[in-house]
Design a protein around this motif. Structure first.
Motif, PDB file in Angstrom:
ATOM      1  N   VAL A  97       0.835  -1.213   0.000  1.00 10.37           N
ATOM      2  CA  VAL A  97       0.000   0.000   0.000  1.00 10.37           C
ATOM      3  C   VAL A  97       0.862   1.252   0.000  1.00 10.37           C
ATOM      4  N   SER A  98       1.901   1.246   0.823  1.00  7.63           N
ATOM      5  CA  SER A  98       2.813   2.385   0.883  1.00  7.63           C
ATOM      6  C   SER A  98       3.534   2.594  -0.452  1.00  7.63           C
ATOM      7  N   ALA A  99       3.962   1.494  -1.082  1.00 11.30           N
ATOM      8  CA  ALA A  99       4.663   1.591  -2.373  1.00 11.30           C
ATOM      9  C   ALA A  99       3.749   2.121  -3.473  1.00 11.30           C
ATOM     10  N   LEU A 100       2.511   1.639  -3.501  1.00 13.59           N
ATOM     11  CA  LEU A 100       1.557   2.076  -4.530  1.00 13.59           C
ATOM     12  C   LEU A 100       1.149   3.538  -4.338  1.00 13.59           C
ATOM     13  N   THR A 101       0.922   3.941  -3.090  1.00 13.25           N
ATOM     14  CA  THR A 101       0.524   5.324  -2.837  1.00 13.25           C
ATOM     15  C   THR A 101       1.670   6.292  -3.111  1.00 13.25           C
ATOM     16  N   SER A 102       2.914   5.841  -2.859  1.00 12.49           N
ATOM     17  CA  SER A 102       4.079   6.676  -3.199  1.00 12.49           C
ATOM     18  C   SER A 102       4.164   6.888  -4.698  1.00 12.49           C
ATOM     19  N   CYS A 103       3.902   5.820  -5.440  1.00 10.14           N
ATOM     20  CA  CYS A 103       3.917   5.895  -6.903  1.00 10.14           C
ATOM     21  C   CYS A 103       2.826   6.842  -7.406  1.00 10.14           C
ATOM     22  N   PHE A 104       1.638   6.733  -6.822  1.00 13.94           N
ATOM     23  CA  PHE A 104       0.522   7.593  -7.238  1.00 13.94           C
ATOM     24  C   PHE A 104       0.829   9.058  -6.939  1.00 13.94           C
ATOM     25  N   GLN A 105       1.363   9.311  -5.750  1.00  8.20           N
ATOM     26  CA  GLN A 105       1.698  10.687  -5.357  1.00  8.20           C
ATOM     27  C   GLN A 105       2.773  11.283  -6.266  1.00  8.20           C
ATOM     28  N   LYS A 106       3.796  10.479  -6.603  1.00  6.52           N
ATOM     29  CA  LYS A 106       4.920  10.971  -7.406  1.00  6.52           C
ATOM     30  C   LYS A 106       4.486  11.364  -8.810  1.00  6.52           C
TER      31      LYS A 106
END
Length: 368
Positions: A97-106
């Motif tokens: 979840v943290s990896a996917l949300t970081s990708c979305f934010q970036k």
């Protein structure tokens, strides 16, 4: 019949077999070439591999490698599909979840060309919603992420709109500050209301609206101006699904805490009959909300016409049964207060009717 290469210790993995029933049929010779391969079960995802995949996604995100990110996100999607809950649980425990949300934010603040990647990330994120814990999901509340979610909320593709509504619901559950940030974005409130009218993701949108209108009166007034009350009344009347009806009544109950909201509710001729109808017909939650809304409409506006209207559609009898079958203390107090005042209105009506009857018979001659 077992083929000749059977080992002493039994069948080997992936060995080729033909059933005995097949060999006994008349057409066995014709079907002798039909051989079934017994596949070994897929090996579940290990924590080590899951952590490595998440780490690779985070590194690719940091380097802004769009193509590599898309490839890894697609791989995560396939792994989550392969063994269902087993792989999903393993990925969740290792920071997906943290990896996917970081990708979305970036990539949310980058060019429109990255929209396909962001749609894919959003789609994969919904596999873990609703979240039992919110670690890592706060990144979806950043300014760039919220702006992109609102864009997706107003997109033409129904699945994209649904995924956006699900994520917005979770973001608003993390912290109230995201409610204020979201409702300040142009098109956010309109998008949530339109999703309900389009029946795309009704439940998620209703929960997001509930969390928004619970914050303050200004936000509630904004949704009221968009015609939310009429829309909810229509949904309660036409939608037979229990969970949708409950969510509608919960939102309406919060709206009635706002003066402008109560006025809009009172102007809608469907509301009071629908509220009385839903008492004891849907669930305990629906009954509690219906009683609460009726009480707020009468008590906070001080108008007896709500009671008179409720009396005409059978509220007195319904509330008596509510007290008899039992309910929570707050609902019991409000039902009792409503009953006392409904009884007062009923007595006044009967007295008025008696006076009217005696006035009409005043000049009639009595026979002795």
């Amino acid at each position: 019949m077992v083929l000749p290469w059977r080992s002493r210790g039994g069948k080997r993995p992936n060995q080729l077999t033909i059933s005995d029933a097949e060999t006994k049929t008349p057409a066995a010779q014709l079907r002798s070439s039909r051989i079934e391969r017994v596949q070994s079960p897929r090996v579940p995802l290990t924590p080590r591999v899951a952590a490595e995949i998440c780490r690779r996604l985070e590194n690719a995100t940091a380097r802004e490698e769009h193509a590599e990110c898309f490839e890894i996100v697609s791989k995560i999607k396939n792994l989550a599909r392969e063994r269902g809950e087993t792989n999903k649980k393993c990925l969740l425990q290792n920071g997906v979840v943290s990896a996917l949300t970081s990708c979305f934010q970036k990539f949310s603040s980058t060019r429109e060309e990255q929209a396909r990647l962001l749609e894919e990330v959003l789609s994969v994120l919904t596999y873990w919603l609703p979240l039992s814990r919110t670690e890592g999901f706060s990144k979806m509340g950043s300014t760039a992420s919220l702006n992109r979610l609102v864009l997706f909320l107003n997109a033409t593709d129904a699945k994209t709109k649904q995924n956006a509504a699900l994520c917005i619901r979770e973001v608003l559950a993390v912290d109230k500050k995201y409610v204020y940030a979201l409702t300040d974005i142009e098109g956010a409130c309109e998008g949530l209301v339109k999703i309900i009218s389009d029946s795309v993701s009704t439940k998620a949108s209703l929960m997001a609206i509930y969390r928004a209108v619970s914050c303050n009166n200004e936000i509630a007034a904004k949704f009221v101006k968009l015609g939310l009350v009429a829309l909810i009344a229509e949904m309660i009347m036409n939608n037979a699904e229990k969970s949708v009806c409950e969510r509608c009544l919960v939102v309406l109950n919060v709206i009635c805490d706002n003066e402008q909201g109560r006025e809009d509710v009172l102007r809608n001729a469907l509301i009071v009959p629908l509220l009385v109808k839903k008492i004891l017909r849907v669930s305990d939650l629906a009954t509690q909300c219906s009683v609460s809304i009726l009480w707020k409409l009468w008590r906070k506006n001080g108008e007896d016409h709500v009671l008179l209207e409720a009396l005409q559609v059978g509220a007195f009898e319904k509330l008596l049964v509510v007290l008899q079958v039992g309910c929570e203390e707050k609902t019991k107090e409000r039902a009792s207060e409503l009953l006392r005042n409904l009884n007062r209105c009923r007595n006044e009506i009967e007295k008025t009717n008696c006076l009217d009857s005696s006035m009409r018979l005043k000049n009639v001659k009595k026979s002795f």
